[in-house]
Design an enzyme around this catalytic site. Structure first.
Site, PDB file in Angstrom:
ATOM      1  NE  ARG A 120      -3.904  -2.389   1.591  1.00  0.00           N
ATOM      2  CZ  ARG A 120      -3.657  -3.622   2.027  1.00  0.00           C
ATOM      3  NH1 ARG A 120      -2.688  -3.846   2.896  1.00  0.00           N
ATOM      4  NH2 ARG A 120      -4.379  -4.631   1.598  1.00  0.00           N
ATOM      5  CB  THR A 164      -0.088  -5.736   2.758  1.00  0.00           C
ATOM      6  OG1 THR A 164      -1.044  -5.618   3.820  1.00  0.00           O
ATOM      7  CG2 THR A 164       0.102  -7.206   2.428  1.00  0.00           C
ATOM      8  CD  GLU A 182      -7.798 -13.307   6.833  1.00  0.00           C
ATOM      9  OE1 GLU A 182      -8.684 -13.015   7.656  1.00  0.00           O
ATOM     10  OE2 GLU A 182      -6.942 -12.484   6.455  1.00  0.00           O
ATOM     11  CG  ASN A 300     -10.266 -10.975  10.273  1.00  0.00           C
ATOM     12  OD1 ASN A 300      -9.615 -10.239   9.541  1.00  0.00           O
ATOM     13  ND2 ASN A 300     -10.021 -12.264  10.365  1.00  0.00           N
ATOM     14  CG  ASP A 342     -12.990 -11.404   7.062  1.00  0.00           C
ATOM     15  OD1 ASP A 342     -12.132 -11.150   7.918  1.00  0.00           O
ATOM     16  OD2 ASP A 342     -12.807 -11.204   5.841  1.00  0.00           O
ATOM     17  CD1 TRP A 568     -11.069 -11.195  -1.784  1.00  0.00           C
ATOM     18  CD2 TRP A 568     -11.478 -10.180   0.161  1.00  0.00           C
ATOM     19  NE1 TRP A 568     -11.804 -12.064  -1.016  1.00  0.00           N
ATOM     20  CE2 TRP A 568     -12.074 -11.463   0.185  1.00  0.00           C
ATOM     21  CE3 TRP A 568     -11.602  -9.355   1.284  1.00  0.00           C
ATOM     22  CZ2 TRP A 568     -12.788 -11.929   1.287  1.00  0.00           C
ATOM     23  CZ3 TRP A 568     -12.302  -9.820   2.375  1.00  0.00           C
ATOM     24  CH2 TRP A 568     -12.887 -11.099   2.385  1.00  0.00           C
TER      25      TRP A 568
END
Length: 610
Positions: A120, A164, A182, A300, A342, A568
């Site tokens: 990013r 990221t 995740e 999350n 999520d 995503w």
């Protein structure tokens, strides 16, 4: 009176001066307040239709190009998706490459990046360019030569962690985050000394107060944010057919300590759950110099199967305000307690002032837009961004607790249908912008719903630990996205435009009442900030998931954006996945992207001028 965040003068703070100079773009979101707003006015509503492509730069790297380049002086610094190459381009000499940096990263790291090979962006300060590599290495480069000054490992990739985010420079520190929710990673925010890369402080999202950096003054104006439980179980709570009824403020038990431990239970993980608690911090960070507070959101909770982690799972899904010198939390508000969908809480926090109040606004994945008193965390506004949001009916401003709709609770081995929004959220990482001229926020939106089936999933270090199967589809308005202007005091949309796909490009607002953003079907657009009317568009080579910027060079204003589809929404397309549940549900929801994009998307910087 609506306005930008006021900045006290730091005579020694080069970055503060650069951010106040609209010829430059020295911060990922233009300024500490994350406004994405520029006072440049050469490009205006009467001439924007004459914008032409001035130059492009192909990065030589495929996959999602999120974030934005920096412009400092006569140099533009561009980053890429993995392997996170950096280019310094000479704006005085036809964008000739002054220097380039090519990280040596283990290609295996790419498997850890759940939602494409994204980075990013970069940070600037103290004469250095800062890069947070996907493999966890934070690197300081000499801004003039590109030589490495120092580097430090921020996370352990063997546990499944990666990085990221764009590094954010605040005072004498580099602030950086952690990805890996995740993978059951217990994430944190870290502050490193800008001179030598030594760790100054680290604040975990879950666990003991001593490690979350919570002290006795935490939430002192809103002690009910520190309640032991916000819900009473209905029909068994954490099992099929069960749900949760919100407690009133009078029924809450508060203030409690050690909530990062007490609110976690866990059959399918090791130990107590919080050790694998997620709470990623890969978004954008804002800062108020007058209050010396840093603002950000946590992601999350670890594993998407909510039945195996009874409790509110603090402090995942939380907006934090921290003292930037010590990392100690001033306040924290959990937006989605016991997350069942999520709804990562790490989207940007935008700071602004209105009616004599110091405010902070946040457009969350869960579909609600929040406005807080940023001095103490008092919740002033919490409203649905779009009517289709259905997991909760409302948020009680007194208690701060969402009133969940039991029809959309998720449980192990039960396929919950018609949940809105999808796990992508009504807005994901693509940053909104704020204009003090109109007093409005400009928000790129996803318009996507889902089915969600949690499944049994044992924790194994370094392996994916999702524990859920998703499919995604267009929301009830029949499109995948939209773009809106939002009144942060009234908590309502002022205007709204539909988009065929999610609007995944970060927003630029200017003093000439123009708003710029990009789309997944390759358009870069300019709208009238007051009405939403489209004034100009240009189709670039690949879908836009980057953030629009503007700068001035030799008296001429330029507007630019990175293209290169991914993130995503585009990860399944980039990898050639076709089963509806692939890419955590993105493959089915975004299968039409292949009609508009070559895959994988190729990265490029696109710059426009009059």
């Amino acid at each position: 009176m609506l306005g930008l965040l006021s900045l006290p003068a730091f005579a020694s703070d080069e970055l503060t001066k650069l951010m106040q100079d609209d010829a430059q773009w020295a911060h990922p979101r233009k300024d500490f307040a994350n406004t994405g707003y520029s006072r440049l006015n050469q490009i205006n509503q009467s001439n924007v239709k004459s914008l032409k492509l001035a130059w492009t730069f192909a990065t030589g790297v495929n996959r999602g190009h999120e974030g934005a380049p920096l412009v400092v002086g006569d140099t533009m610094y561009i980053h890429t998706a993995f392997p996170n190459n950096v280019y310094a381009l000479d704006l005085n000499d036809n964008q000739k490459i002054k220097w380039a940096y090519f990280p040596k990263q283990d290609p295996a790291v790419q498997a850890l990046l759940c939602c494409d090979n994204v980075s990013r962006g970069l940070g600037y300060g103290d004469g250095k360019i800062f890069l947070q590599q996907n493999d966890g290495m934070l690197v300081a480069l000499d801004a003039k030569s590109g030589e490495k000054v120092w580097d430090v490992a921020v996370v352990n990739t063997q546990e499944g962690a990666s990085t990221t985010n764009a590094p954010h420079i605040v005072k004498d520190k580099v602030i950086t985050g952690c990805s890996g929710g995740e993978y059951g990673v217990r994430c944190y925010l870290s502050a490193y000394n800008i001179k030598d890369g030594k760790l100054a402080w680290r604040a975990y999202s879950t666990g003991p107060d001593s490690e979350v950096l919570i002290g006795k003054d935490f939430n002192k104006e809103n002690p009910h944010y520190s309640a032991l439980s916000l819900y009473e179980d209905v029909n068994g709570g954490n099992k099929q057919g069960g749900s949760f009824k919100a407690l009133t403020k009078q029924q809450l038990k508060y203030p409690e300590s050690e909530l990062g431990v007490k609110t976690w239970l866990k059959p399918q993980a090791r130990k107590d759950g919080w050790q694998n608690g997620g709470g990623a911090t890969w978004g954008w960070y804002s800062y108020d110099p007058a209050l010396n507070l840093l603002y950000y959101g946590s992601g999350n909770p670890g594993t998407w199967n909510p039945d195996v982690r009874p409790g509110d799972n603090k402090w995942s899904m939380t907006i934090f305000a921290r003292d930037v010198d010590t990392g100690m939390a001033r306040w924290g508000y959990q937006m989605t307690p016991h997350d069942e969908w999520d709804y990562d809480g790490m989207n940007e926090v935008i700071l602004w002032d209105a009616k004599g109040k110091k405010l902070a606004s946040h457009f969350d994945r869960n579909g609600f837009a929040y406005t807080f008193d940023r001095t103490n965390g008092t919740l002033l506004v919490a409203e649905k961004m779009r009517p289709f949001v259905n997991w909760a009916t409302s948020i009680d401003l007194k208690s701060g607790v969402p009133n969940k709709d039991p029809k959309f609770s998720t449980h192990q081995d039960y396929n919950a249908q018609g949940i809105c929004p999808s796990a992508l959220g009504v807005k994901d990482e693509q940053p909104a912008a704020f204009s003090p001229k109109t007093g409005l926020f400009y928000v790129p939106l996803n318009h996507v719903c889902m089915t969600y089936e949690p499944v049994e999933s044992k924790y194994v270090a370094g392996q994916p630990w999702v524990g859920s199967t998703l499919t995604m589809f267009a929301g009830p308005e029949g499109v995948m996205g939209g773009f809106m202007a939002w009144d942060g005091l009234k908590g309502k949309s002022v205007w709204y435009n539909k988009e065929k796909f999610s609007a995944w490009g970060g927003v630029l607002a200017t003093s000439t009442n123009l708003v710029f953003y990009g789309t997944l079907d390759r358009w870069f657009k300019a709208l009238d900030a007051r009405t939403g009317k489209e004034l100009w568009k240009f189709q670039v080579g690949s879908g836009v998931v980057g953030n629009a910027i503007t700068y001035s060079h030799k008296g001429k204003q330029y507007v630019g954006v990175l293209s290169g589809i991914g993130g995503w929404a585009g990860v399944a397309m980039n990898l050639g996945m076709t089963n509806d549940t692939d890419g955590l549900g993105a493959a089915g929801g975004y299968k039409e992207l292949v009609k508009f994009n070559a895959a994988p998307g190729g990265g490029a910087m696109n710059v426009f001028s009059l």
